[in-house]
Structures are given as C-alpha cells and as structure tokens.
Design a protein around this motif. Structure first.
Motif, PDB file in Angstrom:
ATOM      1  N   TYR A 246      35.128  42.854  40.083  1.00  0.00           N
ATOM      2  CA  TYR A 246      36.582  42.401  39.504  1.00  0.00           C
ATOM      3  C   TYR A 246      36.338  41.506  38.529  1.00  0.00           C
ATOM      4  O   TYR A 246      37.062  41.659  37.495  1.00  0.00           O
ATOM      5  CB  TYR A 246      37.182  41.454  40.814  1.00  0.00           C
TER       6      TYR A 246
ATOM      7  N   ARG B 180      37.931  42.747  34.571  1.00  0.00           N
ATOM      8  CA  ARG B 180      38.764  41.667  33.561  1.00  0.00           C
ATOM      9  C   ARG B 180      38.049  41.475  32.342  1.00  0.00           C
ATOM     10  O   ARG B 180      38.828  41.386  31.237  1.00  0.00           O
ATOM     11  CB  ARG B 180      38.904  40.316  34.351  1.00  0.00           C
TER      12      ARG B 180
ATOM     13  N   ARG C  28      39.506  42.479  28.452  1.00  0.00           N
ATOM     14  CA  ARG C  28      39.634  41.606  27.212  1.00  0.00           C
ATOM     15  C   ARG C  28      38.820  42.080  26.163  1.00  0.00           C
ATOM     16  O   ARG C  28      38.951  41.268  24.968  1.00  0.00           O
ATOM     17  CB  ARG C  28      39.353  40.276  27.985  1.00  0.00           C
TER      18      ARG C  28
ATOM     19  N   ASP D  47      40.310  39.261  43.434  1.00  0.00           N
ATOM     20  CA  ASP D  47      40.736  39.522  42.079  1.00  0.00           C
ATOM     21  C   ASP D  47      41.441  38.267  41.317  1.00  0.00           C
ATOM     22  O   ASP D  47      41.181  37.876  40.086  1.00  0.00           O
ATOM     23  CB  ASP D  47      41.847  40.617  41.726  1.00  0.00           C
ATOM     24  N   ASP D  48      41.839  37.254  42.298  1.00  0.00           N
ATOM     25  CA  ASP D  48      42.241  35.938  41.691  1.00  0.00           C
ATOM     26  C   ASP D  48      41.089  35.002  41.404  1.00  0.00           C
ATOM     27  O   ASP D  48      41.051  34.373  40.455  1.00  0.00           O
ATOM     28  CB  ASP D  48      43.148  35.130  43.090  1.00  0.00           C
TER      29      ASP D  48
ATOM     30  N   GLU E 238      40.084  36.352  38.048  1.00  0.00           N
ATOM     31  CA  GLU E 238      40.815  35.777  37.025  1.00  0.00           C
ATOM     32  C   GLU E 238      40.453  34.371  36.729  1.00  0.00           C
ATOM     33  O   GLU E 238      40.195  33.930  35.554  1.00  0.00           O
ATOM     34  CB  GLU E 238      42.357  35.909  37.374  1.00  0.00           C
TER      35      GLU E 238
ATOM     36  N   VAL F 263      36.904  34.294  34.953  1.00  0.00           N
ATOM     37  CA  VAL F 263      36.936  34.852  33.323  1.00  0.00           C
ATOM     38  C   VAL F 263      37.738  33.722  32.601  1.00  0.00           C
ATOM     39  O   VAL F 263      37.372  33.352  31.408  1.00  0.00           O
ATOM     40  CB  VAL F 263      37.983  36.143  33.436  1.00  0.00           C
ATOM     41  N   ALA F 264      38.684  33.015  33.134  1.00  0.00           N
ATOM     42  CA  ALA F 264      39.349  32.029  32.446  1.00  0.00           C
ATOM     43  C   ALA F 264      38.407  30.715  32.109  1.00  0.00           C
ATOM     44  O   ALA F 264      38.399  30.191  30.973  1.00  0.00           O
ATOM     45  CB  ALA F 264      40.645  31.391  33.265  1.00  0.00           C
TER      46      ALA F 264
END
Length: 314
Positions: free
Chosen positions: A20, A24, A28, A188-189, A192, A195-196
């Motif tokens: 996952y 992501r 990007r 997936d949260d 996220e 990646v942030a």
C-alpha cells in the motif's frame, strides 16, 4: 530538461503494508525500489518497481541497493519466533538495514513500530521494537516512527481470522474478561500516513491508530454482527483459551496466536490515549466486505513458506 523523480525504497512491497505504501508512492510519481525476501512473488506492479533481495549477510550489496534513495519505508519484521525466523534475527537484520541506509546516504527513514513498545519489556516482540526505535533515534538519520496497533485490510490476518472463526465455531472464547482495548487502523490509512511523513524531515513519533476503539470482546461481537454470525462470547482462563488457539493452529497448519501476543493484548499494549491518525472505521470497512471477510483462513506461515504466490485478498 525535467528532473528525475525522487527514489523511494519500501521493504516488502510485494507483501501487505509495504504494498500500500508503494502504491501511494507510485501514484505520486516517485521511483520505487523494494527490498524483499520474495523477489519472485507475484505482484501487480510489473516493471514499475525494481526489486532487490535483502542481502543482510552482504551489507555492501544492500548499500548499493539503497544508493540514491531519499526515503526508506521500513515494514520489515516477524510476528513470532519460528524455526525459520526469530525476533532476535529480525532485530539484528533491522539494525543492519538502518546502518546501510546511513552509509548509502538515505535522507530519512519511516519506520513501522508498534503501540507502547516499551510497555512490555518482558515480551520479546515489544522489547525488540523498543530497541529498534532507540537505535533509529540514535542513528543520526532523520526519522518518522509510526506506531500502529493492529492493521486491517483485504490481506490482513487477525481481523480476517476472527471472522473466519466466527463463521465456523458455535462460540468464541476470549482471554479473561476481554476488556482490554484495541485500536485497529486501515492499512491504506497507515500507508497514507507513511508517505506524508516521508515528505518531511522533522523527527517524529506518531501513534498510528484508527478512529474506533473497541474492547476485544466488543471487537469480536461487532465483527460477528456485521458478517451475520453472532456467537456467544465466553470468558475463559487465558491459558485455556490460548491452548484452544493452539488446537485451531494445528488444524490449519499455522500459528493462530502466540502466548506472547495474548500477554501483550491483555496488558493493554494495543491502545493509547491519543487522537486517531487514520480516518477509515473498521466497522464501515467490514460492512463493505461482509460477504468475503473470514471466508478463507489467512495463514502467516503459508505466506512465508510460499515466496512466489501473491497475497490473497480476503
């Protein structure tokens, strides 16, 4: 002349949480590499990701695999001790990984840990996670440490196998009174969030929990109701309930649960008093997947013994 996209490396991109994160990153526009024990495993990425073996016994090879990488996302770990792998070896290997990342010039490491890693120093799983956090903090490399409790998603083990048990057995036994809390986060949260955090350079530790908190008894009852298999949830002495899981494990050829996991769960290590980092509610996700959740057993050992077959969605 356009600049080259940044290169990011993800451990286990052909597995569960790493997949996952890689999805992501690719969305990007990043170039993605993976370090893996399963370079031949089936995956949906094709040639979009370059795979390198872990090569823990050849650190110079690992340095070359990470050369030019700006951010490393580390999901590497083992759930339990086994004749093929151990917590101690996972700690040793991860320390090697941190060192070669520094040598390769990796700017930042996003490391997946566990909630309350220091809360149970007598448990090898948590002690190992705590040791790795301290090593990363002391390494001098920019870091983000993410502390999830339990992940859920199409390829997960725990939530799926709770549903699998509810579909097949007339009752569900919990360890003691089942009042210990758990805060699952959608995989997936977590991706996220990872990646942030990869985009920053501030050293941070984040409790990566989802928006819902359950007692373990409530979790079982809720899943049973959602999949249409409500069962009586009975309290058993922890050791007796654990030995029941051993019997189930023998039946499916897997380690269903370990005594260390039972101890950690009952010690309250899988819950923290912090705001949620994820937005996807387990209840909402489970309702969307109620027809398939728990239809098939998810085997941890089968995934480790078969290094070619892609993880099956539950």
């Amino acid at each position: 002349m356009s600049s080259q996209p940044p290169i990011h490396a993800v451990t286990g991109a052909f597995g569960y949480s790493g997949k996952y994160i890689a999805q992501r990153l690719l969305a990007r526009g990043c170039a993605v590499r993976t370090l893996t024990n399963s370079p031949q495993r089936g995956n949906a990425f094709g040639e979009a990701i370059t795979a390198y073996p872990f090569n823990f016994d050849r650190p110079d090879k690992l340095v070359e695999a990470l050369r030019g990488v700006s951010v490393l996302y580390n999901t590497y770990w083992v759930r339990f001790n086994h004749r093929q792998f151990s917590h101690a070896q996972a700690v040793t290997n991860t320390l090697i990984l941190f060192d070669v990342a520094r040598r390769a010039g990796v700017e930042r490491i996003v490391h997946v840990s566990i909630t309350n890693p220091s809360a149970a120093p007598h448990l090898e799983y948590f002690a190992g996670k705590a040791e790795l956090e301290q090593a990363l903090i002391a390494s001098g490399t920019s870091y983000a440490i993410l502390r999830p409790a339990v992940l859920f998603g199409k390829e997960d083990v725990l939530i799926n196998n709770i549903a699998w048990t509810l579909r097949r057995l007339p009752v569900f036994g919990v360890f003691g009174d089942g009042s210990y809390r758990i805060q699952p986060i959608y995989v997936d949260d977590l991706a996220e969030l990872a990646v942030a955090q990869g985009a920053g350079r501030e050293n941070v530790i984040v409790n990566a929990i989802g928006p819902e908190t359950f007692t373990f008894r409530e979790l079982v009852t809720t899943i049973g109701g959602i999949i249409g298999h409500e069962r009586p949830v009975l309290s058993f002495p922890p050791r007796l309930a654990y030995w029941a899981t051993r019997v189930v494990g023998l039946f499916v050829g897997d380690v269903f649960l370990t005594w260390e996991e039972v101890q950690g769960l009952m010690a309250g290590t899988l819950a923290v008093d912090a705001p949620p980092a994820g937005t996807t509610a387990l209840t909402a996700w489970a309702r969307q997947h109620a027809d398939t959740l728990g239809r098939h057993y998810s085997s941890e050992l089968a995934r480790r013994e078969d290094r070619r077959t892609a993880y099956r969605s539950n």
